[in-house]
Design a protein around this motif. Sequence first.
Motif, PDB file in Angstrom:
ATOM      1  N   ARG A  80      75.770 -74.115  59.601  1.00 68.25           N
ATOM      2  CA  ARG A  80      74.657 -74.314  60.525  1.00 68.25           C
ATOM      3  C   ARG A  80      73.341 -73.855  59.911  1.00 68.25           C
ATOM      4  O   ARG A  80      72.310 -74.513  60.078  1.00 68.25           O
ATOM      5  CB  ARG A  80      74.931 -73.573  61.831  1.00 68.25           C
ATOM      6  CG  ARG A  80      76.024 -74.200  62.683  1.00 68.25           C
ATOM      7  CD  ARG A  80      76.016 -73.633  64.095  1.00 68.25           C
ATOM      8  NE  ARG A  80      76.385 -72.225  64.103  1.00 68.25           N
ATOM      9  CZ  ARG A  80      77.633 -71.775  64.241  1.00 68.25           C
ATOM     10  NH1 ARG A  80      78.639 -72.630  64.358  1.00 68.25           N
ATOM     11  NH2 ARG A  80      77.876 -70.478  64.269  1.00 68.25           N
ATOM     12  N   ARG A  81      73.382 -72.740  59.189  1.00 66.86           N
ATOM     13  CA  ARG A  81      72.164 -72.231  58.565  1.00 66.86           C
ATOM     14  C   ARG A  81      71.673 -73.175  57.460  1.00 66.86           C
ATOM     15  O   ARG A  81      70.473 -73.476  57.365  1.00 66.86           O
ATOM     16  CB  ARG A  81      72.429 -70.839  57.988  1.00 66.86           C
ATOM     17  CG  ARG A  81      71.191 -70.171  57.421  1.00 66.86           C
ATOM     18  CD  ARG A  81      71.422 -68.695  57.159  1.00 66.86           C
ATOM     19  NE  ARG A  81      72.549 -68.454  56.268  1.00 66.86           N
ATOM     20  CZ  ARG A  81      73.699 -67.914  56.659  1.00 66.86           C
ATOM     21  NH1 ARG A  81      73.883 -67.581  57.939  1.00 66.86           N
ATOM     22  NH2 ARG A  81      74.672 -67.705  55.796  1.00 66.86           N
ATOM     23  N   GLU A  82      72.598 -73.673  56.643  1.00 69.19           N
ATOM     24  CA  GLU A  82      72.218 -74.583  55.565  1.00 69.19           C
ATOM     25  C   GLU A  82      71.713 -75.917  56.111  1.00 69.19           C
ATOM     26  O   GLU A  82      70.791 -76.519  55.563  1.00 69.19           O
ATOM     27  CB  GLU A  82      73.415 -74.819  54.643  1.00 69.19           C
ATOM     28  CG  GLU A  82      73.792 -73.615  53.798  1.00 69.19           C
ATOM     29  CD  GLU A  82      72.649 -73.148  52.912  1.00 69.19           C
ATOM     30  OE1 GLU A  82      71.964 -74.007  52.322  1.00 69.19           O
ATOM     31  OE2 GLU A  82      72.425 -71.931  52.824  1.00 69.19           O
ATOM     32  N   SER A  83      72.327 -76.382  57.192  1.00 69.49           N
ATOM     33  CA  SER A  83      71.892 -77.631  57.804  1.00 69.49           C
ATOM     34  C   SER A  83      70.472 -77.502  58.343  1.00 69.49           C
ATOM     35  O   SER A  83      69.643 -78.418  58.188  1.00 69.49           O
ATOM     36  CB  SER A  83      72.850 -78.026  58.931  1.00 69.49           C
ATOM     37  OG  SER A  83      72.448 -79.223  59.553  1.00 69.49           O
ATOM     38  N   TRP A  84      70.177 -76.388  58.993  1.00 67.50           N
ATOM     39  CA  TRP A  84      68.839 -76.159  59.526  1.00 67.50           C
ATOM     40  C   TRP A  84      67.816 -76.042  58.395  1.00 67.50           C
ATOM     41  O   TRP A  84      66.697 -76.555  58.495  1.00 67.50           O
ATOM     42  CB  TRP A  84      68.841 -74.894  60.370  1.00 67.50           C
ATOM     43  CG  TRP A  84      67.538 -74.570  61.027  1.00 67.50           C
ATOM     44  CD1 TRP A  84      66.676 -73.560  60.701  1.00 67.50           C
ATOM     45  CD2 TRP A  84      66.922 -75.269  62.120  1.00 67.50           C
ATOM     46  NE1 TRP A  84      65.578 -73.578  61.520  1.00 67.50           N
ATOM     47  CE2 TRP A  84      65.705 -74.615  62.396  1.00 67.50           C
ATOM     48  CE3 TRP A  84      67.296 -76.376  62.882  1.00 67.50           C
ATOM     49  CZ2 TRP A  84      64.844 -75.039  63.412  1.00 67.50           C
ATOM     50  CZ3 TRP A  84      66.442 -76.802  63.888  1.00 67.50           C
ATOM     51  CH2 TRP A  84      65.233 -76.133  64.145  1.00 67.50           C
ATOM     52  N   ARG A  85      68.203 -75.387  57.301  1.00 69.37           N
ATOM     53  CA  ARG A  85      67.298 -75.241  56.166  1.00 69.37           C
ATOM     54  C   ARG A  85      67.019 -76.598  55.508  1.00 69.37           C
ATOM     55  O   ARG A  85      65.883 -76.883  55.135  1.00 69.37           O
ATOM     56  CB  ARG A  85      67.938 -74.286  55.147  1.00 69.37           C
ATOM     57  CG  ARG A  85      67.040 -73.900  53.974  1.00 69.37           C
ATOM     58  CD  ARG A  85      67.731 -72.864  53.115  1.00 69.37           C
ATOM     59  NE  ARG A  85      68.026 -71.654  53.879  1.00 69.37           N
ATOM     60  CZ  ARG A  85      68.831 -70.687  53.455  1.00 69.37           C
ATOM     61  NH1 ARG A  85      69.462 -70.811  52.295  1.00 69.37           N
ATOM     62  NH2 ARG A  85      69.023 -69.618  54.203  1.00 69.37           N
ATOM     63  N   ALA A  86      68.059 -77.425  55.406  1.00 66.20           N
ATOM     64  CA  ALA A  86      67.889 -78.741  54.780  1.00 66.20           C
ATOM     65  C   ALA A  86      66.967 -79.642  55.594  1.00 66.20           C
ATOM     66  O   ALA A  86      66.294 -80.518  55.049  1.00 66.20           O
ATOM     67  CB  ALA A  86      69.244 -79.412  54.603  1.00 66.20           C
TER      68      ALA A  86
ATOM     69  N   TRP B 164      64.194 -79.000  56.935  1.00 69.33           N
ATOM     70  CA  TRP B 164      62.775 -78.769  56.720  1.00 69.33           C
ATOM     71  C   TRP B 164      62.291 -79.171  55.342  1.00 69.33           C
ATOM     72  O   TRP B 164      61.136 -78.933  54.992  1.00 69.33           O
ATOM     73  CB  TRP B 164      62.442 -77.301  57.008  1.00 69.33           C
ATOM     74  CG  TRP B 164      62.705 -76.994  58.446  1.00 69.33           C
ATOM     75  CD1 TRP B 164      63.756 -76.300  58.966  1.00 69.33           C
ATOM     76  CD2 TRP B 164      61.937 -77.435  59.563  1.00 69.33           C
ATOM     77  NE1 TRP B 164      63.693 -76.266  60.335  1.00 69.33           N
ATOM     78  CE2 TRP B 164      62.579 -76.961  60.733  1.00 69.33           C
ATOM     79  CE3 TRP B 164      60.764 -78.182  59.703  1.00 69.33           C
ATOM     80  CZ2 TRP B 164      62.091 -77.211  62.012  1.00 69.33           C
ATOM     81  CZ3 TRP B 164      60.279 -78.439  60.973  1.00 69.33           C
ATOM     82  CH2 TRP B 164      60.938 -77.952  62.103  1.00 69.33           C
ATOM     83  N   ARG B 165      63.145 -79.804  54.558  1.00 70.29           N
ATOM     84  CA  ARG B 165      62.670 -80.380  53.294  1.00 70.29           C
ATOM     85  C   ARG B 165      61.852 -81.626  53.605  1.00 70.29           C
ATOM     86  O   ARG B 165      62.241 -82.446  54.443  1.00 70.29           O
ATOM     87  CB  ARG B 165      63.845 -80.746  52.400  1.00 70.29           C
ATOM     88  CG  ARG B 165      64.736 -79.580  52.006  1.00 70.29           C
ATOM     89  CD  ARG B 165      65.734 -80.024  50.953  1.00 70.29           C
ATOM     90  NE  ARG B 165      66.732 -78.987  50.718  1.00 70.29           N
ATOM     91  CZ  ARG B 165      68.021 -79.114  51.003  1.00 70.29           C
ATOM     92  NH1 ARG B 165      68.473 -80.247  51.520  1.00 70.29           N
ATOM     93  NH2 ARG B 165      68.864 -78.143  50.758  1.00 70.29           N
TER      94      ARG B 165
ATOM     95  N   SER C 129      63.795 -84.831  53.702  1.00 73.10           N
ATOM     96  CA  SER C 129      64.636 -85.079  54.869  1.00 73.10           C
ATOM     97  C   SER C 129      63.869 -85.850  55.934  1.00 73.10           C
ATOM     98  O   SER C 129      64.388 -86.789  56.548  1.00 73.10           O
ATOM     99  CB  SER C 129      65.149 -83.756  55.443  1.00 73.10           C
ATOM    100  OG  SER C 129      66.002 -83.101  54.527  1.00 73.10           O
TER     101      SER C 129
ATOM    102  N   SER D 173      72.233 -82.477  56.282  1.00 71.01           N
ATOM    103  CA  SER D 173      71.902 -81.915  57.596  1.00 71.01           C
ATOM    104  C   SER D 173      72.192 -82.926  58.691  1.00 71.01           C
ATOM    105  O   SER D 173      71.671 -84.052  58.662  1.00 71.01           O
ATOM    106  CB  SER D 173      70.417 -81.516  57.650  1.00 71.01           C
ATOM    107  OG  SER D 173      70.068 -81.075  58.943  1.00 71.01           O
TER     108      SER D 173
END
Length: 230
Positions: free
Chosen positions: A67-73, A75-76, A79, A207
Amino acid sequence: MLLSLALLGGLSVAAIAAWAFVQGVRGVAPAQTGPSLPTTVAISLVATAISALIVYYFRRSANAVERRESWRALWRPSSWAWVALSVFVCTGYSALIHTFAQGANIDLTPTNQVFAQIVADHPIVVVAFAVLIAPAYEELLFRRVLFGRLWAAGRPWLGLALSSLAFAWVHEPPGLGATQGWGMVLLWSVYAAMGASFAWIYRRTGSLWTAYLAHAGNNLIACLALLAGP
């Protein structure tokens, strides 16, 4: 998919039975009136949502790291570019298919056309549900679970194809849709293209949020088209 369909069918039957019981208590004969269109739609949507959540929880729930990595991805900048491209491609392809159908004199009435009057009567509630809520549980089921399990098994292209077909058939059930024949085939192609696009950007960005936003964007355009229609 079979598990989700079984849950959907069972929950729908249970909800209709509960509605009939309430009608009986009120002294109304359910067999004579039947559920109204908004009631039927509400039962279907709620049953689908609960089914998707159950399947997600037991088949492919995300852990805290995912979940943390998906949320971070999300905001690229790339994306967001993929989200915009997906909405552009899906709406463009849908418009192209509708133009072709008109030229070929093929009836292309999507099943969701029944929402037109409901959208007109309750625009804020229906648009909020269609844009914010429905894409969430559909992405959990079709992309996170169906596509995601085959992706994790090393068969992403098979997952993309099967999840996209399932996505199309759920939106335009074979033999039950408002359109038949070639019109239904064309509508399947539209929904399958949407499903493939959402699966692609999910895999490309890592994400599920991007697939959700692309789905929400497409639903928003569809709702605005219904509001602007005759």
